[in-house]
Structures are given as C-alpha cells and as structure tokens.
Design an enzyme around this catalytic site. Structure first.
Site: not given
Ligand SMILES: [Zn+2]
Length: 678
Positions: A518, A582
């Site tokens: 995030e 990621d």
């Molecule tokens: Zn995301």
C-alpha cells in the site's frame, strides 16, 4: 464515492469477495495459521516457489461449489461472515430493548431472509418504477427520470457522484462518469474471439429471460434484448477502456455546468443537476467527455421506445438479487455461473450477510469491532507501519537511479502519508435511514438513496479523511492517492496476515508486505503523479521520470509475458501499478525485517531460517484456486495479477530470495534481468 478507478488502490480485487460455501449450521470460527506441513517438499522452491508454498494447499482446498475462487483471503472472509451472521441473527429478534442500530441491521437482515414474503410480493414492489418508465412520453423527461433511478441505485445512462478535485484534492466536487452497461466492461461488447462472442450470446439470452420473467412474451423479450444490447454497445463505444482509466489525466476534465450542457445538449443537464440533490455547483468533473458526446448521439439516434426498453432492463437488473427466486437464479446463472464459473448459488444467509454489509456496513462494523478488535491490535499494527515507512525512506535514499531533488520530494510525500488502522474514529450516522421489517426491496432502495445523498452532501466541502471507503470487517487494504493515506481494516489484521503467535519473519512477509504494498502505491506509475497533499501534480525532474519509466516498463513487460490460461495473457499495463506495489512492498518489508534483527540472526524455526520464513509467509497469503472462467474474467478487468504471478513474479526479482533458498543462477526463480523500481 464514485467507483472512480483512481479513488482507491486495493490489495486485492473486491470481486473476489463474492460467493461462499456453507450450508445450514453456523460454522465454527477458527483461526487460520501458516504451517510448514503445507509445503510441498517434492517441488524445488527455486523452480516454482508458488507450487512449493501452495500446491498442497491447492490440492486440499478445492473451490467450494458456490464460489468462483478460493484462497486465504476467502477463508478469512468466511470467518468474518460467520461472525457478522451471528451479530445479525442476534439483532433480528423483534425485541423492544434493541437500540436503533440493532433495529436497523436486524430488521434489514430478517426482511432479506424472509423468502416467503419476497416470493409472495413478486415484482409488485418494483411495479411503480416500471410503470413510471413505461409512461415516459418524451426524451425530455429523461433527466427527471434519471434523478429518481440514480437515487434508487439504478445505474442507467451514466454514473453520478462526488470525488475530490484532482487538482485541489482537499475539495469535493461532483463528477459525471461513464456507465449504463450490463456487461462488466466496455471491451466485452467488441472483442471478437470465440469466448467473447459466446459470452455476448449468453448475455442476450439472459436479458431476454429477465424480460420474460417480467411477463413479456418470448418474441417480445427477444426483440427487447436485442435493443438493450444495441443501446449498450453504442454507449460502450464512447467508453474509455480500463487500462486508460488508470491514467488520472484521462479521467479528469473539469468543466462548467454550461460546458457539460453544451457537450451533451440532448440530455436535460440543467434539470438533472438542479434536482439530483447536490448543492448548487458551477463546475464538475466530466470524467470521460467522449462518453457524454457518444451518449448524446445515442440519445438522438435511439427511439423513445427503445430507451424505455433499456431502462426497464436496468430497473430489473439492478434489483435482481432482492426479487423472487426466479430472478435471483437467472441473475446468478449469467453473472456468477457463465462469467465466473460458480456452480451453485450461495445460501441465502450468505447473500443477506453481504447485502446487509454493503448497505449498513458501519452499523454492523461497530458491533463487529467491539467483539473482535481491541486497542492492542491497533498498536501492534502501527508499530509495523512505522517500521515499513522507515524502510521505504531508507530505500528511497539509497536508490541509484533517482537524483537528489526528486528524492527530497519523494521523502516529503512518504512523511505525509497518514494511516487508518482497524476502524474509523467516527462511525457513519445512519439515523436518517429508515429500515422497515418485511420490506426487503424498499430497504435496499432506501439504503441506496441514503448512500447516494450522503455522497452528494459532501460536494463543496473539504474532504473528510475520517470517512472510510469500506466497513471494518473487510478483508482487504488500500492506498488512496487523493488523500495520500493507507487503510488497514480490522478484517485483515488477523492470521494468516497478522498472527500474534507467529515470529516476526512470518508476519513481515504477510501483513508487512501488504503494508509495504500500500505504501508503494504512493509511488507506482499512477500514484507517483500525485503530490503529498493528493493533488495531481508532477514533482519529478524529467531525467528521473525517464529513469522511472524505464524501470516500470521492465515490470510491465515481465508480467505481460505471463499466461494464466493457455490463451490468456496478463495485461502488463493494467496490472503495472499492482505489480510495482507487490515488488516494492516485499522489498521494503524485507528491509524492515532485517532491521528488526538488530544485527542478530534469529534461530531457524521448524528448520526454516528467518529469510525463508519471510518469503513463505508472503507466498502463503496468495495460495488460491480459481475457475478458468473467473481467471479469464479477471484478466479483463482486474489490475491485480493472479496469486501465482504475484508470488513468482515478485520473488524472482529479488536477490534476497535467491540467497535465502540458495538458488542457482540459472534457476527459474532467478530472473536474469530482474526488474526493480523501488
Ligand atoms: Zn494494490
């Protein structure tokens, strides 16, 4: 809040929260933990790390018949839904001692569960809306009709709502967005491969059946379904594709209300904007001007009768889930079975738990949080968020490709990120929403009107950052570039994401990587276009921007080479932001973990070193099974890659993984030209 693609970048697709398998008795609420017994020792982690970490789980966890996919997220959702069911059942007892919140959620749930009453009422609760549409005498009445439909939650013509002004992010403005389609995306109307053609055929049959259920003859219904597809295809022609919608400058076109009326003169915009329930406005965001041009052309070229047919379809379509079983089943057959491969309709209680969560999420959430989430959960999470932020700061400072000026700006942005953990400080006030026991459809409509009005009430006011995008039992997390904040609801702050009893390595690989994911969204190809205050503003030197694009382009090409099905490739550009997040997230989580060792390597646990357990903790949360149908469906619309590529794509870019598992240079999990942005 509009479903604006920029609004919230989530950890995983919300569509995966669909469906579920459980029947009858209340399932026991169990804690879901990582176990080394689940590793497949027949697979070399350096060859296929995902298979090593997940293939045993996959074999032991087939997709339940009423779901299109099944993964660790779903296990948690399942657990959460069981808890919510308990709350709703307790509140649905008609007890005079219930407080107003319990009355609302309890009566909503009991009305939804009362299948007998819903069958008995038939389409009667919908009849006034259908009659009103049938009685339309001229296209000049569309603006007035659109107001009522939109306030009832029926997505016809286009979408309307509020959003922060991209260039003055503290201020809320109105926005008109493309919409009005029955298929999940505009591309579904045009793709000419065999599978897409087949889906359109089945969609036509579905629309036809829904008209028949409304009482039309098969011949009439066939003709009507063709009309619906024609109108929607015309609207789809003007719609922006999903990949382009990730580019904020393509969905930001602030205009005066007069300019909008000139762009789309065949629709009564003045009347619509005066009657919709928003404060008076001078300007608004017309997200996709080409759509409204095309809407105008379609308004002119399509007859009044054909538009009425289109509207009747959207009235029945939007309300299908709360109508008698024949409608529910037909709706399920197309949207869940054909499009996603789900075999069976989820049991009624699951559907009612989801409907109640969607309409009264924070009312239920207050009780959920009091029952399940203590202040210590918040404190522990905050500690980890701080560690991840520190790691991202160190990472930015050490980047070889970024110049000092941009680094300075990036660090300012990082420092400005705020955190929302667990649940909102102030709950939504539902006091003006009337929930009537025994009126399932009315409750749904009034909830839609309440949500729509609440959204429009924000127009002209500063952004309320205490307002959450979803209820606290949600198993997901997000970054909002327009507010520069991250949100981690109570629903995700539990095992296997965050396990009180597990070692740091496992937790940093799971929830740590999710927090890192995030945070990195603030700096992915989309998030990097927004400044610390959330304004769409370039803070990059041109040289660093070029270097950044070179690096994101590596990620784009890497994931575009992955095939989740033999004839399906991932869309590298659509998934770029998530893949960047990621990769960045896992890297900074690893940095934070190493930092936490303070120079001392922890002893192995169950024969696995801390770095190994870190990567295993990460892979574990992405173990999942999916039907081919939903894999295909998500490849079209989901900015997230499937679990396998989220794991293998990420670890194969990290030398730290290679070292942890002692992989040879030519192993499949060691990419020769590893990508690295952050
Ligand atoms: Zn995301």
């Amino acid at each position: 809040m509009l479903k604006s693609k920029v609004a919230v970048m989530a950890l995983m697709v919300a569509a995966c929260t669909l469906a579920m398998a459980q029947t009858g008795a209340l399932a026991p609420v169990q804690t879901i933990r990582f176990s080394p017994d689940m590793l497949d020792k027949n697979v070399d982690p350096c060859t296929d790390f995902y298979a090593y970490a997940c293939s045993k789980w996959q074999a032991q966890n087939p997709i339940p018949s009423d779901r299109p996919s099944w993964g660790r997220f779903n296990e948690l959702q399942d657990r959460g839904e069981t808890i919510v069911r308990g709350i709703l059942e307790k509140s649905s007892k008609d007890d005079p001692k219930r407080n107003p919140i319990e009355q609302k959620i309890g009566d909503y749930y009991s009305s939804c569960m009362d299948e007998g009453a819903i069958e008995k009422a038939g389409t009667k609760p919908l009849q006034p809306t259908l009659d009103r549409v049938t009685a339309l005498k001229s296209k000049d009445e569309f603006a007035k009709e659109a107001i009522t439909l939109h306030r009832d939650g029926i997505s016809a013509f286009f979408e309307f709502g509020s959003q922060p002004d991209f260039k003055n992010a503290n201020q809320i403005i109105s926005a008109a967005e493309q919409g009005g389609l029955g298929l999940p995306d505009r591309d579904y109307y045009f793709k000419d491969d065999e599978k897409s053609v087949e889906i359109r055929k089945q969609y036509l049959a579905h629309v036809q059946k829904m008209f028949e259920l409304l009482g039309d003859t098969p011949d009439t219904a066939t003709a009507e379904a063709k009309v619906v597809i024609d109108v929607e295809t015309a609207l789809a022609k003007g719609s922006l594709d999903r990949t382009s919608q990730r580019e904020p400058e393509k969905i930001y076109h602030k205009m005066s209300t007069k300019e909008l009326a000139e762009l789309n003169p065949s629709f009564g915009w003045t009347q619509y904007l005066e009657g919709i329930g928003a404060p008076p406005m001078q300007s608004l965001n017309v997200a996709e001007p080409d759509f409204f041009k095309q809407f105008d052309a379609t308004l002119k070229s399509t007859s009044l009768d054909d538009w009425k047919t289109y509207l009747r379809w959207h009235v029945v379509h939007s309300n299908a889930a709360i109508l008698p079983a024949a409608f529910v089943n037909e709706n399920f057959n197309f949207y869940s079975k054909t499009l996603q491969g789900t075999k069976e309709l989820p049991p009624r209680w699951k559907r009612c738990v989801r409907a109640a969560t969607s309409d009264l999420g924070e009312a239920i959430g207050q009780i959920y949080v009091a029952d399940t989430f203590g202040p210590e959960g918040k404190a522990r999470t905050l500690k980890m968020v701080n560690a991840l932020e520190k790691a991202l700061g160190n990472d930015i400072q050490k980047l070889s490709w970024m110049g000092d000026d941009t680094k300075k700006e990036a660090l300012v942005k990082l420092k400005a990120i705020t955190n929302r953990i667990g649940y909102p400080d102030k709950w939504k006030d539902y006091s003006s929403l009337k929930i009537v026991r025994g009126d399932a459809l009315g409750n749904s409509q009034r909830s839609n009107t309440f949500a729509f009005q609440r959204d429009l009430n924000k127009v002209g006011k500063p952004v309320d950052k205490g307002d959450w995008p979803y209820p606290p039992m949600t198993v997901n997390a997000s970054y909002n570039p327009l507010q520069n904040n991250i949100t981690f609801p109570a629903g995700i702050l539990q095992p296997p994401f965050f396990d009180n009893q597990a070692d740091d390595a496992l937790n940093y690989g799971a929830i740590g990587a999710a927090i890192g994911h995030e945070l990195t969204h603030g700096f992915d190809d989309e998030g990097a276009k927004f400044d610390p205050e959330g304004n769409l503003k370039d803070w990059w030197t041109s040289n660093d921007k070029e270097e950044f694009e070179k690096r994101t382009s590596c990620v784009k090409d890497q994931y575009a080479s992955y095939s989740p099905l033999p004839d399906v490739k991932l869309n590298g550009k659509l998934t770029l932001g998530e893949n960047t997040a990621d990769n960045g997230g896992l890297r900074i989580a690893y940095m934070a973990l190493v930092d936490s060792f303070a120079g001392k390597n922890p002893a192995p646990i169950d024969g696995y070193t801390a770095p190994q357990r870190f990567f295993l903790g990460f892979a574990n949360i992405w173990c999942q099974n999916r039907t081919d149908q939903i894999t295909r469906y998500l490849a079209n619309i989901d900015p997230h890659s499937p679990g396998k590529f989220r794991v293998n794509g990420t670890v194969s870019n990290m030398p730290e993984f290679r070292e942890a598992f002692k992989c040879k240079a030519d192993a499949a999990m060691v990419r020769e030209n590893a990508c690295r942005v952050w």
